[in-house]
Each structure stands twice: as C-alpha cells, then as structure tokens.
Design a protein around this motif. Structure first.
Motif, PDB file in Angstrom:
ATOM      1  N   ARG A   1       3.242   2.041  -1.854  1.00 45.56           N
ATOM      2  CA  ARG A   1       3.523   2.482  -3.224  1.00 45.56           C
ATOM      3  C   ARG A   1       2.479   3.464  -3.735  1.00 45.56           C
ATOM      4  O   ARG A   1       2.767   4.277  -4.604  1.00 45.56           O
ATOM      5  CB  ARG A   1       3.564   1.289  -4.174  1.00 45.56           C
ATOM      6  CG  ARG A   1       4.833   0.500  -4.050  1.00 45.56           C
ATOM      7  CD  ARG A   1       4.839  -0.642  -5.014  1.00 45.56           C
ATOM      8  NE  ARG A   1       4.691  -1.832  -4.198  1.00 45.56           N
ATOM      9  CZ  ARG A   1       4.233  -2.981  -4.598  1.00 45.56           C
ATOM     10  NH1 ARG A   1       3.848  -3.134  -5.826  1.00 45.56           N
ATOM     11  NH2 ARG A   1       4.149  -3.988  -3.775  1.00 45.56           N
ATOM     12  N   HIS A   2       1.266   3.374  -3.212  1.00 48.41           N
ATOM     13  CA  HIS A   2       0.160   4.192  -3.701  1.00 48.41           C
ATOM     14  C   HIS A   2      -0.005   5.499  -2.932  1.00 48.41           C
ATOM     15  O   HIS A   2      -0.913   6.269  -3.230  1.00 48.41           O
ATOM     16  CB  HIS A   2      -1.138   3.393  -3.631  1.00 48.41           C
ATOM     17  CG  HIS A   2      -1.055   2.071  -4.331  1.00 48.41           C
ATOM     18  ND1 HIS A   2      -0.902   1.958  -5.690  1.00 48.41           N
ATOM     19  CD2 HIS A   2      -1.057   0.804  -3.844  1.00 48.41           C
ATOM     20  CE1 HIS A   2      -0.839   0.689  -6.023  1.00 48.41           C
ATOM     21  NE2 HIS A   2      -0.922  -0.037  -4.913  1.00 48.41           N
TER      22      HIS A   2
ATOM     23  N   ASP B   1       1.818   9.062  -1.783  1.00 56.56           N
ATOM     24  CA  ASP B   1       2.939   9.935  -2.131  1.00 56.56           C
ATOM     25  C   ASP B   1       3.361  10.849  -0.997  1.00 56.56           C
ATOM     26  O   ASP B   1       4.493  11.318  -0.956  1.00 56.56           O
ATOM     27  CB  ASP B   1       2.588  10.788  -3.354  1.00 56.56           C
ATOM     28  CG  ASP B   1       2.446   9.945  -4.608  1.00 56.56           C
ATOM     29  OD1 ASP B   1       3.213   8.975  -4.772  1.00 56.56           O
ATOM     30  OD2 ASP B   1       1.548  10.255  -5.423  1.00 56.56           O
TER      31      ASP B   1
ATOM     32  N   ASP C   1       0.819  -1.213   0.000  1.00 56.26           N
ATOM     33  CA  ASP C   1       0.000   0.000   0.000  1.00 56.26           C
ATOM     34  C   ASP C   1       0.856   1.268   0.000  1.00 56.26           C
ATOM     35  O   ASP C   1       0.396   2.327  -0.429  1.00 56.26           O
ATOM     36  CB  ASP C   1      -0.936   0.031   1.216  1.00 56.26           C
ATOM     37  CG  ASP C   1      -1.967  -1.085   1.192  1.00 56.26           C
ATOM     38  OD1 ASP C   1      -2.291  -1.581   0.095  1.00 56.26           O
ATOM     39  OD2 ASP C   1      -2.432  -1.473   2.282  1.00 56.26           O
TER      40      ASP C   1
END
Length: 100
Positions: free
Chosen positions: A7-8, A10, A5
C-alpha cells in the motif's frame, strides 16, 4: 515484504506472478532493482488460486512490467541434461485495467 507494505509503494519496476502448480500462484515484486517475495501479514508466502486476485493488488499503482513466470522441472525428468542456466518462462500480462 508484507502484503500491507504494498500500500505504501506507488511504483513497481516489475511484478512477477509465479505459477507454481495446478492454479497456485505466488507473488514477487521488484522495486528499485531489488526483488522481494510478498508474505501475508500473518506470516507465510502470499499465494492464491486466482491470478486476478494478485493482479488486483496493483490497481492504482504504476507497474513497469507485469509477467506470469513458470519454471519447469520436466527437462531433468525426461532424461535431459541439467542446464547451466535457468529455464524460467516469463509471459507478459500487460498493464490493462482489471474489471472486478
């Protein structure tokens, strides 16, 4: 929160690397004011013996604050009274880029 999660996302308000014992670290993140511990995709808490491995998960991310946390149980062990509040120590790690 699963490690995949991350990675999604920012932007992180705060990243906490918890020092547990003898070079064992655990990770939690604060996003939009809510703290979640990071779990492996296969289950169980994400841990590492190398804090730089955990820090490297946040390269190319915006991190408001990255800290190393430690909470000690030694107060009670040496005869000190129980404290009303916690005794968590947070040491800023900075947001410098990591060389790999």
């Amino acid at each position: 929160m699963k490690v995949s999660d991350l990675r999604h996302i920012d932007v992180f308000d705060k990243v906490r690397i918890h020092s547990l014992e003898s070079s064992l670290y655990q990770l939690s993140v604060i996003v939009d004011g809510s703290e979640d511990y990071v779990h492996k995709d296969s289950g169980g808490f994400l841990t590492s013996h190398n804090k730089l491995d955990l820090q490297s998960l946040f390269t190319q991310k915006m991190v408001g604050e990255m800290v190393l946390c430690h909470q000690s149980a030694y107060d009670e062990m040496v005869g000190q009274p129980m404290k009303e509040g916690g005794n968590m120590l947070e040491v800023p790690l900075g947001n410098s880029s990591l060389s790999v």
